[in-house]
Design an enzyme around this catalytic site. Structure first.
Site, PDB file in Angstrom:
ATOM      1  N   ASP A  90     -25.043  24.449  14.984  1.00 29.39           N
ATOM      2  CA  ASP A  90     -24.247  25.348  14.205  1.00 29.39           C
ATOM      3  C   ASP A  90     -24.731  26.801  14.424  1.00 29.39           C
ATOM      4  OD1 ASP A  90     -22.876  26.130  11.896  1.00 29.39           O
ATOM      5  OD2 ASP A  90     -24.509  25.867  10.376  1.00 29.39           O
ATOM      6  N   LYS A 103     -36.976  28.358   2.738  1.00 25.91           N
ATOM      7  CA  LYS A 103     -35.736  28.166   2.478  1.00 25.91           C
ATOM      8  C   LYS A 103     -35.746  27.041   1.284  1.00 25.91           C
ATOM      9  CE  LYS A 103     -31.780  26.197   5.421  1.00 25.91           C
ATOM     10  NZ  LYS A 103     -31.502  26.262   6.678  1.00 25.91           N
ATOM     11  N   GLY A 150     -26.873  30.944   0.580  1.00 19.83           N
ATOM     12  CA  GLY A 150     -25.784  30.069   1.447  1.00 19.83           C
ATOM     13  C   GLY A 150     -25.251  28.873   0.530  1.00 19.83           C
ATOM     14  N   GLY A 151     -24.489  28.182   1.252  1.00 18.78           N
ATOM     15  CA  GLY A 151     -23.835  27.065   0.746  1.00 18.78           C
ATOM     16  C   GLY A 151     -25.243  25.862   0.560  1.00 18.78           C
ATOM     17  N   VAL A 159     -32.824  31.647   0.377  1.00 14.51           N
ATOM     18  CA  VAL A 159     -34.157  31.854   1.194  1.00 14.51           C
ATOM     19  C   VAL A 159     -34.839  33.035   0.381  1.00 14.51           C
ATOM     20  CG1 VAL A 159     -34.983  32.660   3.367  1.00 14.51           C
ATOM     21  CG2 VAL A 159     -32.885  31.211   2.930  1.00 14.51           C
ATOM     22  N   GLY A 191     -28.454  26.823  -0.178  1.00 12.44           N
ATOM     23  CA  GLY A 191     -29.448  27.048  -1.326  1.00 12.44           C
ATOM     24  C   GLY A 191     -29.768  28.535  -1.192  1.00 12.44           C
TER      25      GLY A 191
END
Length: 684
Positions: free
Chosen positions: A147, A50, A30-31, A35, A33
């Site tokens: 979020d 992560k 994702g934005g 996983v 980094g």
């Protein structure tokens, strides 16, 4: 920012590299980094690592670690540890097998019945309700997630929710509203009030959750290009028709329509621009639970038939925590009121709710002398075991075990999720462990390699070490046996049956600096009331003794011999042949395993020393766990016998210097008398 939980481990970059096999298995990007899947230790515990791209946000990263470490809820992904290196920031969490809700809803064709979708929503709502009502010790702080979206709702093998990603979470100090000029979040799920005014409030999480509800019932993204599902639903609502075409066709049959319309109505309330009119998350969770309960309910408006909901929803205040639910049933009953006050972190069920969980006791798992056992499912899809006790006269010991177990959080101890004490009912609800007991596995034909047996032995020893430590207040289990060790699908053991457990020292009685219970602290407690604490010390010794019997059963797979007779057989084998080879299971007697098996046998004999004048030679559970870890390490590395002995002695000395010898205190208190019917100490 506050300190992190002591249970959260700090990893080095080298350790993370080992855990992830040099970042070999990417499971998400994702934005933030990437996983990776990893293996935590020699016991094959799967984890997710992560790794962040941006390294100039260390303060924000530590805020995420601190907030996440405060969480202890079955619908929140567990934080295991973190790493702050020169070139990286990383989080280590439990691994959740089924990925995230976004992938399942929008990138797969997997069938998801409406009751399962409701379970997913309920799990997320309960996690958010927990965060919004934590009331942390300082300044009555609350936690705002910040979020909530399908990508941050992970799902386990039963499609039970695990909320993740606390990177945008905040502590809301001394109230439930703050303002910020730094906007962060996912645009499709971001509260417009937060976007335009910078106002941080739990009601922003409610908005985001409402968007998730819309996506659950439509299996479409709420905002996709110029399409906006909320506007489309509002138009259909104004016309009074056209709803069915908007819902996911897979669940939009006639029997589900009333429930789907109620979910749509609830979602609309969550996303209203009047922030004061949005419901609180505990109310949302209750309404979803009622909808699941009434999935095939009355022709009337489902929620309107529940006067209890109507009165609660009009109050506009937070409801009582689930622990107090049903408390009125116990008015005037001082005994049950005391039980409720002692139980921690468990839900109190009514008889009606137990009927729903078990579908009127439709799935029996077995009947014993004191209890009937059933399989059940909670509202959030969590599989559980329901123990319904049959005899009132067994209530005291069983409730005692429940009160002790409710205070324990350890991955190798069974989790008590709830209880029912309504009228004369005595029911405990535990997490469901699929494989059954170690006794059952050993008695079956299932293959059980030596490395799995070592894992079971070490994890069980570590659970007992934890119980015997100051962190939990010195708990003696008292019933360690192959029948009280359950195994999950990965052969991870869970210690159960705390009916005879007892506790010596509460955590508050030890100082914050006590990493172990000192001899002086024990002696002070014992001097105050030795008779009160004698049974705990009996259990500590009995746990070591009985664990030795479990070790013998693990390496012999002898399912027919009595526990005491098996110890006698092992003793004679080592006395006669200077070896336990005659006792070992033929399925695990490869030449390269011989040394390990011999050492395990000798350790088991040490645990089961039963002559009073030699009892002081018995190891503590801390020593047993350390010894087993060393044995496995040397076995895996192919270390020579001399090296193994040297490491064992060094390790043993370090353990001995840190922990007092409990057997010395036992001898001081009880002489050489028999201290337990399951532990026949000889006096000569």
């Amino acid at each position: 920012m506050g300190s992190t939980s002591p249970n959260v481990k700090i990893f080095t970059e080298d350790e993370i590299q080992t855990i992830t096999s040099n970042y070999s298995t990417l499971i998400g990007r994702g934005g933030f980094g990437e996983v990776y899947r990893g293996v935590l230790d020699a016991d094959y515990d799967l984890v997710a690592v992560k790794r962040y791209i941006c390294l100039d946000l260390r303060e924000e990263f530590m805020e995420e670690v601190t907030i996440h470490s405060m969480m202890s809820h079955k619908n929140v992904v567990k934080l295991i540890g973190y790493c702050i290196g020169e070139s990286t920031l990383m989080l280590v969490t439990e691994y959740i097998s089924n990925g995230n809700l976004d992938d399942i809803l929008h990138k797969s064709s997997i069938s998801i019945p409406l009751d399962i979708r409701l379970g997913i929503a309920i799990g997320c709502a309960e996690a958010l309700s927990y965060m919004h009502s934590m009331h942390l010790p300082s300044d009555d702080n609350l936690i705002y997630h910040g979020d909530i979206k399908p990508a941050n709702i992970l799902l386990d093998g039963n499609l039970t929710t695990k909320v993740s990603d606390f990177g945008l979470s905040r502590l809301l100090f001394s109230g439930d509203t703050q303002f910020t000029t730094s906007l962060k979040g996912s645009m499709g799920y971001m509260d417009p009030i937060y976007f335009h005014e910078g106002r941080l409030t739990p009601k922003s999480d409610v908005y985001s959750f409402g968007i998730v509800l819309f996506e659950l019932i439509t299996r479409k993204r709420v905002k996709h290009g110029d399409n906006n599902l909320i506007r489309t639903f509002n138009k259909a609502c104004a016309k009074g028709k056209g709803f069915k075409e908007l819902f996911d066709a897979a669940i939009a049959d006639e029997s589900n329509m009333k429930v789907l319309k109620e979910i749509r109505k609830l979602a609309a309330e969550c996303v209203t621009l009047d922030i004061r009119a949005r419901p609180q998350m505990n109310d949302v969770a209750k309404r979803l639970q009622l909808l699941k309960k009434n999935l095939k309910g009355s022709p009337q408006s489902i929620l309107a038939t529940h006067t209890s909901w109507q009165s609660t929803s009009k109050q506009g205040t937070r409801s009582m925590p689930s622990l107090k639910k049903g408390f009125s049933f116990f008015k005037g009953n001082a005994s049950n009121s005391k039980i409720l006050s002692e139980l921690r972190n468990v839900r109190i069920f009514t008889n009606e709710e137990i009927n729903e969980v078990t579908q009127n006791y439709s799935y029996p798992l077995g009947t014993g002398a004191s209890a009937e056992v059933y399989k059940g499912t909670l509202e959030d899809n969590t599989l559980v075991v329901v123990n319904k006790f049959l005899h009132e006269d067994s209530k005291e010991v069983l409730v005692n075990g429940g009160m002790i177990l409710s205070q324990i959080v350890h991955k190798n101890v069974i989790r008590l999720l709830g209880c029912c004490l309504e009228d004369k009912t005595l029911i405990f609800i535990y997490e469901y462990i699929p494989k059954g007991s170690l006794f059952d596995i050993l008695a079956s034909q299932e293959e059980l390699p030596l490395d799995l047996r070592m894992r079971i032995a070490i994890k069980t020893a570590e659970a007992l070490e934890y119980l015997h430590s100051s962190a939990t207040g010195i708990i003696g289990h008292g019933r360690v046996a192959t029948s009280t060790i359950l195994l999950d699908d990965n052969f991870i053991p869970k210690l159960t049956d705390f009916s005879r457990a007892c506790k010596l020292i509460k955590k508050s009685e030890a100082t914050a600096s006590d990493s172990v219970i000192s001899s002086s602290l024990l002696e002070e407690v014992l001097c105050n009331d030795a008779s009160c604490y004698g049974s705990v010390l009996m259990n500590l010794e009995s746990d070591v003794y009985n664990f030795g019997g479990v070790l013998m059963t693990l390496i012999s797979r002898d399912k027919n011999t009595d526990h005491g007779d098996l110890i006698v057989k092992f003793s004679k084998a080592y006395e006669t042949d200077k070896s336990g080879k005659a006792m070992f299971d033929h399925d695990i007697t490869a030449e390269e395993d011989a040394t390990l098996l011999e050492e395990m046998g000798r350790l088991a004999l040490q645990c089961t020393i039963w002559k009073g004048d030699e009892m002081v030679k018995r190891p503590t559970m801390k020593e047993v766990a350390a010894h087993l870890r060393v044995l496995r390490r040397s076995w895996k590395e192919g270390t020579s016998d001399a090296d193994t002995t040297q490491v064992n002695e060094t390790d043993s000395r370090s353990v001995m210097s840190a922990e007092p010898r409990i057997p010395n205190l036992m001898r001081h208190l009880f002489g050489y008398r028999r201290i337990s019917t399951s532990d026949p100490i000889k006096t000569s």
